[in-house]
Write a protein that holds these residues in place. Structure first.
Motif, mmCIF file in Angstrom:
data_model
loop_
_atom_site.group_PDB
_atom_site.id
_atom_site.type_symbol
_atom_site.label_atom_id
_atom_site.label_comp_id
_atom_site.label_asym_id
_atom_site.label_seq_id
_atom_site.Cartn_x
_atom_site.Cartn_y
_atom_site.Cartn_z
ATOM 1 N N THR A 239 3.019 29.423 -33.474
ATOM 2 C CA THR A 239 2.219 28.749 -34.462
ATOM 3 C C THR A 239 0.554 28.745 -34.045
ATOM 4 O OG1 THR A 239 3.831 26.878 -34.495
ATOM 5 C CG2 THR A 239 1.573 25.938 -34.356
ATOM 6 N N VAL A 240 0.364 28.798 -35.152
ATOM 7 C CA VAL A 240 -1.541 29.637 -34.877
ATOM 8 C C VAL A 240 -2.899 28.050 -35.194
ATOM 9 C CG1 VAL A 240 -2.858 30.456 -35.552
ATOM 10 C CG2 VAL A 240 -1.255 30.993 -35.390
ATOM 11 N N PHE A 241 -3.401 28.014 -33.865
ATOM 12 C CA PHE A 241 -4.469 26.702 -34.166
ATOM 13 C C PHE A 241 -5.728 27.735 -34.645
ATOM 14 C CE2 PHE A 241 -0.796 24.544 -32.428
ATOM 15 C CZ PHE A 241 -1.467 22.798 -32.322
ATOM 16 N N MET A 242 -6.854 27.193 -35.354
ATOM 17 C CA MET A 242 -8.055 27.804 -35.159
ATOM 18 C C MET A 242 -8.722 27.173 -34.428
ATOM 19 S SD MET A 242 -10.537 27.991 -38.149
ATOM 20 C CE MET A 242 -9.148 28.676 -39.287
ATOM 21 N N GLY A 243 -9.107 27.611 -33.352
ATOM 22 C CA GLY A 243 -9.861 27.189 -32.294
ATOM 23 C C GLY A 243 -11.386 27.649 -32.512
ATOM 24 N N LEU A 244 -12.312 25.977 -32.410
ATOM 25 C CA LEU A 244 -13.197 25.725 -32.478
ATOM 26 C C LEU A 244 -14.403 24.898 -31.817
ATOM 27 C CD1 LEU A 244 -12.970 24.767 -36.801
ATOM 28 C CD2 LEU A 244 -13.379 26.735 -35.979
ATOM 29 N N PRO A 245 -15.844 25.494 -31.909
ATOM 30 C CA PRO A 245 -16.562 24.454 -30.941
ATOM 31 C C PRO A 245 -16.889 22.886 -31.411
ATOM 32 C CG PRO A 245 -18.221 25.684 -32.408
ATOM 33 C CD PRO A 245 -16.512 26.300 -32.410
ATOM 34 N N ALA A 246 -16.494 22.018 -30.360
ATOM 35 C CA ALA A 246 -16.777 20.399 -31.111
ATOM 36 C C ALA A 246 -18.097 19.975 -31.650
ATOM 37 C CB ALA A 246 -15.767 19.394 -30.925
ATOM 38 N N ALA A 247 -19.063 20.933 -30.862
ATOM 39 C CA ALA A 247 -20.521 20.895 -31.849
ATOM 40 C C ALA A 247 -21.477 22.492 -31.935
ATOM 41 C CB ALA A 247 -21.009 19.776 -30.538
ATOM 42 N N PRO A 248 -22.236 22.213 -32.336
ATOM 43 C CA PRO A 248 -23.004 23.501 -32.298
ATOM 44 C C PRO A 248 -23.783 24.095 -30.391
ATOM 45 C CG PRO A 248 -24.593 22.114 -34.039
ATOM 46 C CD PRO A 248 -23.074 21.232 -32.908
ATOM 47 N N ASN A 249 -23.590 23.196 -29.998
ATOM 48 C CA ASN A 249 -24.266 23.494 -28.427
ATOM 49 C C ASN A 249 -22.691 23.826 -27.251
ATOM 50 O OD1 ASN A 249 -23.328 20.724 -28.338
ATOM 51 N ND2 ASN A 249 -25.283 20.771 -26.574
ATOM 52 N N ALA A 250 -21.737 23.698 -28.263
ATOM 53 C CA ALA A 250 -20.499 23.871 -26.926
ATOM 54 C C ALA A 250 -19.908 25.312 -27.458
ATOM 55 C CB ALA A 250 -19.512 23.471 -27.952
ATOM 56 N N ALA A 251 -21.134 26.123 -28.191
ATOM 57 C CA ALA A 251 -20.722 27.873 -28.271
ATOM 58 C C ALA A 251 -22.141 28.211 -28.242
ATOM 59 C CB ALA A 251 -19.996 28.049 -29.052
ATOM 60 N N PRO A 252 -22.937 28.558 -27.185
ATOM 61 C CA PRO A 252 -24.193 29.852 -27.628
ATOM 62 C C PRO A 252 -24.021 30.350 -28.380
ATOM 63 C CG PRO A 252 -23.433 29.256 -25.375
ATOM 64 C CD PRO A 252 -22.153 28.508 -25.961
ATOM 65 N N SER A 253 -22.808 31.250 -28.420
ATOM 66 C CA SER A 253 -23.178 32.427 -29.221
ATOM 67 C C SER A 253 -22.784 32.175 -31.091
ATOM 68 C CB SER A 253 -22.211 33.600 -28.756
ATOM 69 O OG SER A 253 -22.474 34.462 -27.759
ATOM 70 N N GLY A 254 -22.292 31.319 -31.084
ATOM 71 C CA GLY A 254 -22.035 30.307 -32.650
ATOM 72 C C GLY A 254 -20.554 30.459 -32.531
ATOM 73 N N GLY A 255 -20.150 30.274 -33.825
ATOM 74 C CA GLY A 255 -19.120 29.744 -34.559
ATOM 75 C C GLY A 255 -18.983 28.634 -34.745
ATOM 76 N N TYR A 256 -19.732 27.131 -34.524
ATOM 77 C CA TYR A 256 -19.420 26.045 -35.768
ATOM 78 C C TYR A 256 -19.457 25.885 -37.090
ATOM 79 C CZ TYR A 256 -21.220 20.765 -36.154
ATOM 80 O OH TYR A 256 -20.825 20.182 -36.683
ATOM 81 N N ILE A 257 -18.881 25.511 -37.647
ATOM 82 C CA ILE A 257 -18.250 24.994 -39.014
ATOM 83 C C ILE A 257 -18.756 23.115 -38.964
ATOM 84 C CG2 ILE A 257 -16.941 24.702 -40.583
ATOM 85 C CD1 ILE A 257 -15.094 27.125 -39.766
ATOM 86 N N PRO A 258 -19.784 22.931 -39.931
ATOM 87 C CA PRO A 258 -19.975 21.856 -39.747
ATOM 88 C C PRO A 258 -18.925 20.712 -40.529
ATOM 89 C CG PRO A 258 -21.523 22.931 -40.754
ATOM 90 C CD PRO A 258 -21.195 23.984 -40.432
ATOM 91 N N PRO A 259 -18.475 20.103 -40.489
ATOM 92 C CA PRO A 259 -18.100 19.350 -40.849
ATOM 93 C C PRO A 259 -16.577 19.161 -42.128
ATOM 94 C CG PRO A 259 -18.357 18.098 -39.372
ATOM 95 C CD PRO A 259 -19.290 18.610 -39.480
ATOM 96 N N ASN A 260 -18.285 18.806 -42.808
ATOM 97 C CA ASN A 260 -17.831 19.081 -44.514
ATOM 98 C C ASN A 260 -17.090 20.396 -45.067
ATOM 99 O OD1 ASN A 260 -19.005 16.202 -45.545
ATOM 100 N ND2 ASN A 260 -20.411 16.775 -44.963
ATOM 101 N N ASP A 261 -18.001 21.599 -44.287
ATOM 102 C CA ASP A 261 -17.854 23.598 -44.550
ATOM 103 C C ASP A 261 -16.139 23.386 -43.831
ATOM 104 O OD1 ASP A 261 -20.377 23.416 -45.413
ATOM 105 O OD2 ASP A 261 -20.868 24.225 -43.954
ATOM 106 N N LEU A 262 -16.159 22.839 -43.135
ATOM 107 C CA LEU A 262 -14.832 23.241 -42.759
ATOM 108 C C LEU A 262 -13.627 22.376 -43.639
ATOM 109 C CD1 LEU A 262 -12.509 23.578 -40.661
ATOM 110 C CD2 LEU A 262 -12.472 21.500 -39.469
ATOM 111 N N ILE A 263 -14.014 20.914 -44.259
ATOM 112 C CA ILE A 263 -12.749 20.482 -44.883
ATOM 113 C C ILE A 263 -12.525 20.816 -46.541
ATOM 114 C CG2 ILE A 263 -12.937 18.413 -46.357
ATOM 115 C CD1 ILE A 263 -14.161 16.785 -43.218
ATOM 116 N N SER A 264 -14.224 21.908 -46.560
ATOM 117 C CA SER A 264 -13.944 22.379 -47.656
ATOM 118 C C SER A 264 -14.189 23.680 -48.211
ATOM 119 C CB SER A 264 -15.185 22.143 -49.378
ATOM 120 O OG SER A 264 -16.228 22.592 -48.467
ATOM 121 N N LYS A 265 -14.096 24.398 -47.018
ATOM 122 C CA LYS A 265 -14.534 25.853 -47.429
ATOM 123 C C LYS A 265 -13.235 26.529 -46.535
ATOM 124 C CE LYS A 265 -19.010 26.744 -48.451
ATOM 125 N NZ LYS A 265 -21.028 27.056 -47.292
ATOM 126 N N VAL A 266 -13.028 25.562 -45.158
ATOM 127 C CA VAL A 266 -11.712 26.554 -44.045
ATOM 128 C C VAL A 266 -10.248 25.995 -44.624
ATOM 129 C CG1 VAL A 266 -11.463 27.228 -41.982
ATOM 130 C CG2 VAL A 266 -13.804 27.323 -43.272
#
Length: 329
Positions: A239-266
Protein backbone atom coordinates in the motif's frame (compact mmCIF):
# COMPACT_ATOMS: atom_id res chain seq x y z
CA UNK A 1 -15.24 -23.31 -13.36
CA UNK A 2 -16.05 -26.75 -11.93
CA UNK A 3 -17.68 -27.23 -8.52
CA UNK A 4 -14.45 -28.28 -6.79
CA UNK A 5 -12.63 -25.17 -7.98
CA UNK A 6 -15.55 -22.89 -7.03
CA UNK A 7 -15.63 -24.29 -3.49
CA UNK A 8 -11.90 -23.83 -3.03
CA UNK A 9 -12.08 -20.27 -4.38
CA UNK A 10 -14.87 -19.37 -1.95
CA UNK A 11 -12.96 -20.84 1.00
CA UNK A 12 -9.80 -18.94 0.14
CA UNK A 13 -11.64 -15.63 -0.33
CA UNK A 14 -13.43 -15.98 3.00
CA UNK A 15 -10.14 -16.81 4.72
CA UNK A 16 -7.93 -14.15 3.15
CA UNK A 17 -10.33 -11.23 2.60
CA UNK A 18 -10.62 -9.99 6.22
CA UNK A 19 -6.83 -9.94 6.62
CA UNK A 20 -6.37 -8.08 3.35
CA UNK A 21 -8.82 -5.38 4.41
CA UNK A 22 -6.84 -5.01 7.67
CA UNK A 23 -3.54 -4.62 5.85
CA UNK A 24 -4.93 -2.21 3.25
CA UNK A 25 -6.24 1.33 3.56
CA UNK A 26 -9.35 3.16 2.46
CA UNK A 27 -7.35 6.37 2.52
CA UNK A 28 -5.83 7.87 5.66
CA UNK A 29 -3.00 10.02 6.97
CA UNK A 30 0.28 8.77 8.41
CA UNK A 31 2.26 11.23 10.53
CA UNK A 32 5.80 11.28 11.93
CA UNK A 33 5.93 12.29 15.60
CA UNK A 34 8.85 12.88 17.95
CA UNK A 35 11.20 15.45 16.47
CA UNK A 36 10.01 18.60 18.23
CA UNK A 37 8.33 19.43 21.54
CA UNK A 38 5.80 21.38 19.49
CA UNK A 39 4.43 18.01 18.37
CA UNK A 40 2.42 17.91 21.58
CA UNK A 41 1.89 14.60 23.32
CA UNK A 42 1.09 11.35 21.60
CA UNK A 43 -2.26 11.45 23.37
CA UNK A 44 -3.16 14.84 21.94
CA UNK A 45 -1.89 13.75 18.52
CA UNK A 46 -4.15 10.73 18.44
CA UNK A 47 -7.10 12.60 19.94
CA UNK A 48 -7.27 14.81 16.84
CA UNK A 49 -8.85 11.92 14.93
CA UNK A 50 -6.79 12.95 11.90
CA UNK A 51 -4.34 10.07 11.68
CA UNK A 52 -4.45 6.39 10.76
CA UNK A 53 -0.76 5.72 11.50
CA UNK A 54 1.67 7.44 13.88
CA UNK A 55 5.38 6.82 13.34
CA UNK A 56 7.68 7.34 16.32
CA UNK A 57 10.81 9.09 15.04
CA UNK A 58 13.52 7.83 15.50
CA UNK A 59 15.56 4.89 16.70
CA UNK A 60 18.68 6.40 15.18
CA UNK A 61 21.59 4.43 16.67
CA UNK A 62 21.78 0.68 16.04
CA UNK A 63 23.61 -2.05 14.16
CA UNK A 64 27.28 -2.85 13.84
CA UNK A 65 27.68 -3.53 17.54
CA UNK A 66 26.36 -0.10 18.59
CA UNK A 67 24.25 0.22 21.72
CA UNK A 68 20.78 1.12 20.37
CA UNK A 69 19.44 4.54 21.28
CA UNK A 70 16.75 6.90 20.08
CA UNK A 71 16.17 10.59 19.54
CA UNK A 72 12.71 11.87 20.44
CA UNK A 73 13.97 15.48 20.49
CA UNK A 74 12.90 16.73 23.89
CA UNK A 75 9.95 14.42 24.54
CA UNK A 76 12.07 12.00 26.54
CA UNK A 77 15.65 10.80 26.88
CA UNK A 78 18.30 10.27 29.52
CA UNK A 79 16.71 12.96 31.69
CA UNK A 80 13.18 11.53 31.39
CA UNK A 81 12.83 7.84 30.50
CA UNK A 82 10.78 7.08 27.40
CA UNK A 83 8.84 4.44 29.32
CA UNK A 84 6.50 7.32 30.15
CA UNK A 85 5.20 6.96 26.56
CA UNK A 86 3.67 3.55 27.33
CA UNK A 87 0.19 4.79 28.37
CA UNK A 88 0.11 7.26 25.47
CA UNK A 89 0.99 4.55 22.94
CA UNK A 90 -1.72 2.31 24.37
CA UNK A 91 -4.19 5.21 24.27
CA UNK A 92 -3.54 5.63 20.54
CA UNK A 93 -3.86 1.91 19.88
CA UNK A 94 -7.15 1.76 21.77
CA UNK A 95 -8.44 4.34 19.31
CA UNK A 96 -7.51 2.03 16.42
CA UNK A 97 -4.44 4.02 15.42
CA UNK A 98 -1.38 2.02 14.40
CA UNK A 99 1.82 3.07 16.18
CA UNK A 100 5.09 2.12 14.47
CA UNK A 101 8.71 2.69 15.45
CA UNK A 102 10.71 4.41 12.72
CA UNK A 103 14.35 3.43 12.19
CA UNK A 104 17.00 5.80 10.91
CA UNK A 105 16.18 9.34 9.88
CA UNK A 106 18.42 11.98 8.37
CA UNK A 107 20.88 12.04 11.27
CA UNK A 108 22.22 9.32 13.53
CA UNK A 109 24.69 6.48 13.56
CA UNK A 110 23.25 3.34 12.08
CA UNK A 111 24.11 0.63 9.58
CA UNK A 112 24.10 -3.13 9.28
CA UNK A 113 27.41 -4.96 8.97
CA UNK A 114 26.28 -8.45 7.93
CA UNK A 115 23.27 -10.77 7.61
CA UNK A 116 23.93 -11.89 11.18
CA UNK A 117 23.89 -8.28 12.33
CA UNK A 118 20.54 -7.83 10.59
CA UNK A 119 19.18 -10.84 12.46
CA UNK A 120 20.45 -9.47 15.78
CA UNK A 121 18.81 -6.10 15.13
CA UNK A 122 15.53 -7.82 14.17
CA UNK A 123 15.60 -9.84 17.39
CA UNK A 124 16.31 -6.67 19.39
CA UNK A 125 13.40 -4.84 17.77
CA UNK A 126 11.00 -7.70 18.33
CA UNK A 127 11.97 -8.27 21.96
CA UNK A 128 12.00 -4.60 22.97
CA UNK A 129 9.17 -3.05 20.96
CA UNK A 130 6.92 -5.72 19.44
CA UNK A 131 6.55 -8.50 22.02
CA UNK A 132 4.91 -6.74 24.98
CA UNK A 133 7.96 -7.29 27.14
CA UNK A 134 9.34 -4.35 29.10
CA UNK A 135 11.64 -2.25 26.93
CA UNK A 136 12.70 1.36 26.26
CA UNK A 137 9.07 2.45 25.72
CA UNK A 138 7.65 0.37 28.54
CA UNK A 139 5.63 -2.81 28.13
CA UNK A 140 4.33 -2.00 24.67
CA UNK A 141 3.36 -4.06 21.67
CA UNK A 142 3.91 -1.66 18.79
CA UNK A 143 2.10 -2.26 15.52
CA UNK A 144 5.22 -2.40 13.40
CA UNK A 145 8.57 -1.07 12.21
CA UNK A 146 9.28 1.64 9.63
CA UNK A 147 12.53 1.86 7.63
CA UNK A 148 13.43 5.55 7.07
CA UNK A 149 16.99 4.84 6.01
CA UNK A 150 18.78 7.94 4.76
CA UNK A 151 22.42 7.34 5.66
CA UNK A 152 25.13 4.83 6.43
CA UNK A 153 25.48 1.75 4.26
CA UNK A 154 22.88 0.45 1.80
CA UNK A 155 23.66 -3.17 2.67
CA UNK A 156 21.56 -5.80 4.46
CA UNK A 157 18.30 -3.85 4.84
CA UNK A 158 16.63 -6.60 2.82
CA UNK A 159 18.00 -9.10 5.37
CA UNK A 160 16.50 -7.05 8.18
CA UNK A 161 13.12 -7.05 6.43
CA UNK A 162 13.27 -10.84 5.92
CA UNK A 163 14.24 -11.46 9.53
CA UNK A 164 11.41 -9.28 10.82
CA UNK A 165 9.03 -11.07 8.47
CA UNK A 166 10.17 -14.42 9.86
CA UNK A 167 9.45 -13.19 13.37
CA UNK A 168 5.96 -11.99 12.50
CA UNK A 169 5.18 -15.27 10.77
CA UNK A 170 6.34 -17.25 13.80
CA UNK A 171 4.71 -15.06 16.47
CA UNK A 172 2.11 -12.40 15.68
CA UNK A 173 1.63 -10.28 12.62
CA UNK A 174 2.97 -6.73 12.70
CA UNK A 175 3.39 -4.20 9.94
CA UNK A 176 6.50 -3.28 7.99
CA UNK A 177 6.79 0.14 6.38
CA UNK A 178 9.48 1.87 4.36
CA UNK A 179 10.01 5.54 3.51
CA UNK A 180 12.13 5.76 0.33
CA UNK A 181 12.98 8.93 -1.57
CA UNK A 182 10.82 9.44 -4.66
CA UNK A 183 13.64 9.11 -7.20
CA UNK A 184 14.05 5.51 -8.33
CA UNK A 185 15.68 3.30 -7.36
CA UNK A 186 16.11 4.43 -3.78
CA UNK A 187 19.80 4.03 -2.93
CA UNK A 188 19.30 2.60 0.54
CA UNK A 189 16.03 0.69 0.35
CA UNK A 190 15.70 -0.61 -3.21
CA UNK A 191 16.67 -4.21 -2.41
CA UNK A 192 14.55 -4.25 0.71
CA UNK A 193 11.48 -2.92 -1.11
CA UNK A 194 11.91 -5.53 -3.82
CA UNK A 195 11.39 -8.26 -1.22
CA UNK A 196 7.69 -7.33 -1.36
CA UNK A 197 7.48 -7.60 2.42
CA UNK A 198 6.47 -4.01 3.21
CA UNK A 199 2.80 -3.45 3.96
CA UNK A 200 3.22 0.31 3.54
CA UNK A 201 5.57 2.26 1.27
CA UNK A 202 5.61 5.90 2.41
CA UNK A 203 7.34 7.57 -0.53
CA UNK A 204 8.98 10.93 0.24
CA UNK A 205 7.85 13.24 -2.56
CA UNK A 206 9.71 16.19 -1.06
CA UNK A 207 13.27 17.53 -0.93
CA UNK A 208 13.58 15.77 -4.32
CA UNK A 209 13.01 18.28 -7.17
CA UNK A 210 13.03 15.68 -10.01
CA UNK A 211 9.92 13.97 -8.65
CA UNK A 212 8.01 16.46 -6.53
CA UNK A 213 5.34 19.13 -6.93
CA UNK A 214 6.50 22.34 -8.61
CA UNK A 215 5.07 25.01 -6.30
CA UNK A 216 6.26 27.98 -8.38
CA UNK A 217 4.39 26.79 -11.47
CA UNK A 218 1.64 24.89 -9.63
CA UNK A 219 2.63 21.89 -11.74
CA UNK A 220 2.07 18.29 -10.61
CA UNK A 221 3.46 16.61 -13.74
CA UNK A 222 6.70 15.23 -12.29
CA UNK A 223 4.99 14.28 -9.04
CA UNK A 224 2.27 12.26 -10.74
CA UNK A 225 4.72 10.59 -13.12
CA UNK A 226 6.72 9.44 -10.12
CA UNK A 227 3.57 8.31 -8.30
CA UNK A 228 2.66 6.15 -11.29
CA UNK A 229 6.13 4.63 -11.32
CA UNK A 230 6.02 3.80 -7.60
CA UNK A 231 2.53 2.35 -7.56
CA UNK A 232 3.34 0.20 -10.57
CA UNK A 233 6.54 -1.03 -8.93
CA UNK A 234 4.82 -1.83 -5.65
CA UNK A 235 1.75 -3.56 -7.09
CA UNK A 236 0.15 -5.74 -5.90
CA UNK A 237 1.61 -6.38 -2.45
CA UNK A 238 2.21 -2.94 -0.96
CA UNK A 239 0.00 0.00 0.00
CA UNK A 240 1.58 3.27 -1.15
CA UNK A 241 1.28 6.62 0.63
CA UNK A 242 2.22 9.95 -0.95
CA UNK A 243 4.67 11.53 1.48
CA UNK A 244 4.44 15.34 1.68
CA UNK A 245 5.67 18.17 3.92
CA UNK A 246 2.96 19.49 6.23
CA UNK A 247 4.21 23.06 5.78
CA UNK A 248 6.52 24.89 3.35
CA UNK A 249 9.38 25.05 5.87
CA UNK A 250 9.14 21.31 6.59
CA UNK A 251 11.04 20.63 3.35
CA UNK A 252 13.79 23.16 2.53
CA UNK A 253 14.23 21.74 -0.99
CA UNK A 254 10.56 21.85 -1.85
CA UNK A 255 7.64 19.55 -2.41
CA UNK A 256 4.99 21.42 -0.43
CA UNK A 257 1.52 21.32 -1.99
CA UNK A 258 -1.04 23.89 -0.81
CA UNK A 259 -4.13 22.07 0.51
CA UNK A 260 -6.42 23.35 -2.24
CA UNK A 261 -3.98 22.20 -4.92
CA UNK A 262 -3.67 18.77 -3.28
CA UNK A 263 -7.45 18.46 -3.16
CA UNK A 264 -8.09 19.63 -6.71
CA UNK A 265 -5.00 18.60 -8.70
CA UNK A 266 -3.49 15.56 -6.98
CA UNK A 267 -5.93 13.52 -4.92
CA UNK A 268 -8.42 12.98 -7.80
CA UNK A 269 -5.56 11.46 -9.79
CA UNK A 270 -3.99 9.24 -7.12
CA UNK A 271 -7.03 8.03 -5.16
CA UNK A 272 -8.28 5.64 -7.89
CA UNK A 273 -4.92 3.82 -7.82
CA UNK A 274 -5.64 0.32 -6.56
CA UNK A 275 -2.86 0.37 -3.95
CA UNK A 276 -3.40 3.96 -2.80
CA UNK A 277 -3.06 4.20 0.97
CA UNK A 278 -3.34 7.91 1.64
CA UNK A 279 -0.99 10.76 2.54
CA UNK A 280 2.09 10.63 4.77
CA UNK A 281 3.03 13.94 6.41
CA UNK A 282 6.37 15.19 7.70
CA UNK A 283 5.75 15.95 10.47
CA UNK A 284 3.42 16.51 13.46
CA UNK A 285 5.21 19.72 14.52
CA UNK A 286 4.66 21.33 11.13
CA UNK A 287 1.15 19.97 10.92
CA UNK A 288 0.29 21.66 14.22
CA UNK A 289 1.58 24.98 12.90
CA UNK A 290 -0.05 24.79 9.48
CA UNK A 291 -3.26 22.87 10.30
CA UNK A 292 -2.63 20.82 7.14
CA UNK A 293 -4.23 17.50 8.10
CA UNK A 294 -7.43 19.21 9.23
CA UNK A 295 -7.77 20.79 5.80
CA UNK A 296 -7.25 17.59 3.79
CA UNK A 297 -8.44 14.69 5.95
CA UNK A 298 -11.94 14.37 4.50
CA UNK A 299 -10.59 14.48 0.95
CA UNK A 300 -7.91 11.85 1.52
CA UNK A 301 -10.50 9.15 2.11
CA UNK A 302 -11.93 7.25 -0.82
CA UNK A 303 -15.31 5.63 -1.24
CA UNK A 304 -15.43 2.54 0.95
CA UNK A 305 -17.54 0.78 -1.66
CA UNK A 306 -14.95 1.46 -4.34
CA UNK A 307 -12.18 0.37 -1.97
CA UNK A 308 -13.83 -2.92 -1.02
CA UNK A 309 -14.67 -3.61 -4.66
CA UNK A 310 -11.06 -3.04 -5.76
CA UNK A 311 -9.64 -5.22 -3.00
CA UNK A 312 -12.11 -8.05 -3.57
CA UNK A 313 -11.59 -8.00 -7.33
CA UNK A 314 -7.82 -8.16 -6.88
CA UNK A 315 -8.08 -11.08 -4.45
CA UNK A 316 -10.54 -13.05 -6.55
CA UNK A 317 -8.52 -12.44 -9.70
CA UNK A 318 -5.27 -13.63 -8.12
CA UNK A 319 -6.83 -16.71 -6.55
CA UNK A 320 -8.76 -17.59 -9.70
CA UNK A 321 -5.58 -17.42 -11.77
CA UNK A 322 -3.80 -19.66 -9.28
CA UNK A 323 -6.64 -22.19 -9.30
CA UNK A 324 -6.74 -22.21 -13.08
CA UNK A 325 -3.11 -23.27 -13.08
CA UNK A 326 -3.77 -25.92 -10.39
CA UNK A 327 -6.95 -27.27 -11.97
CA UNK A 328 -6.72 -26.70 -15.72
CA UNK A 329 -9.83 -27.49 -17.76
Amino acid sequence: MDTKRQALLLLLVLTIFPFTIKASSSGGIAIYWGQNLGDGTLTSTCDTGNYEIVLLAFLNVFGGGRVPSWNFAGHCGDWSPCTKLEPEIKHCQQKGIKVLLSLGGASGSYSLSSPDDAKNVADYLYTNFLSGQFGPLGSVTLDGIDFDIEGGSNLYWDDLARNLDNLRQQNRYFYLASAPQCFMPDYYLDKAIKTGLFDYVLVQFYNNPPCQYDLINSDATLLLQSWNAWTSLALPNNTVFMGLPAAPNAAPSGGYIPPNDLISKVLPFIKPTSNYGGIMLWDRFHDVGNDYSNQIKEYVKRSILRFVTQVSEAIVGSISAALNSMFPN
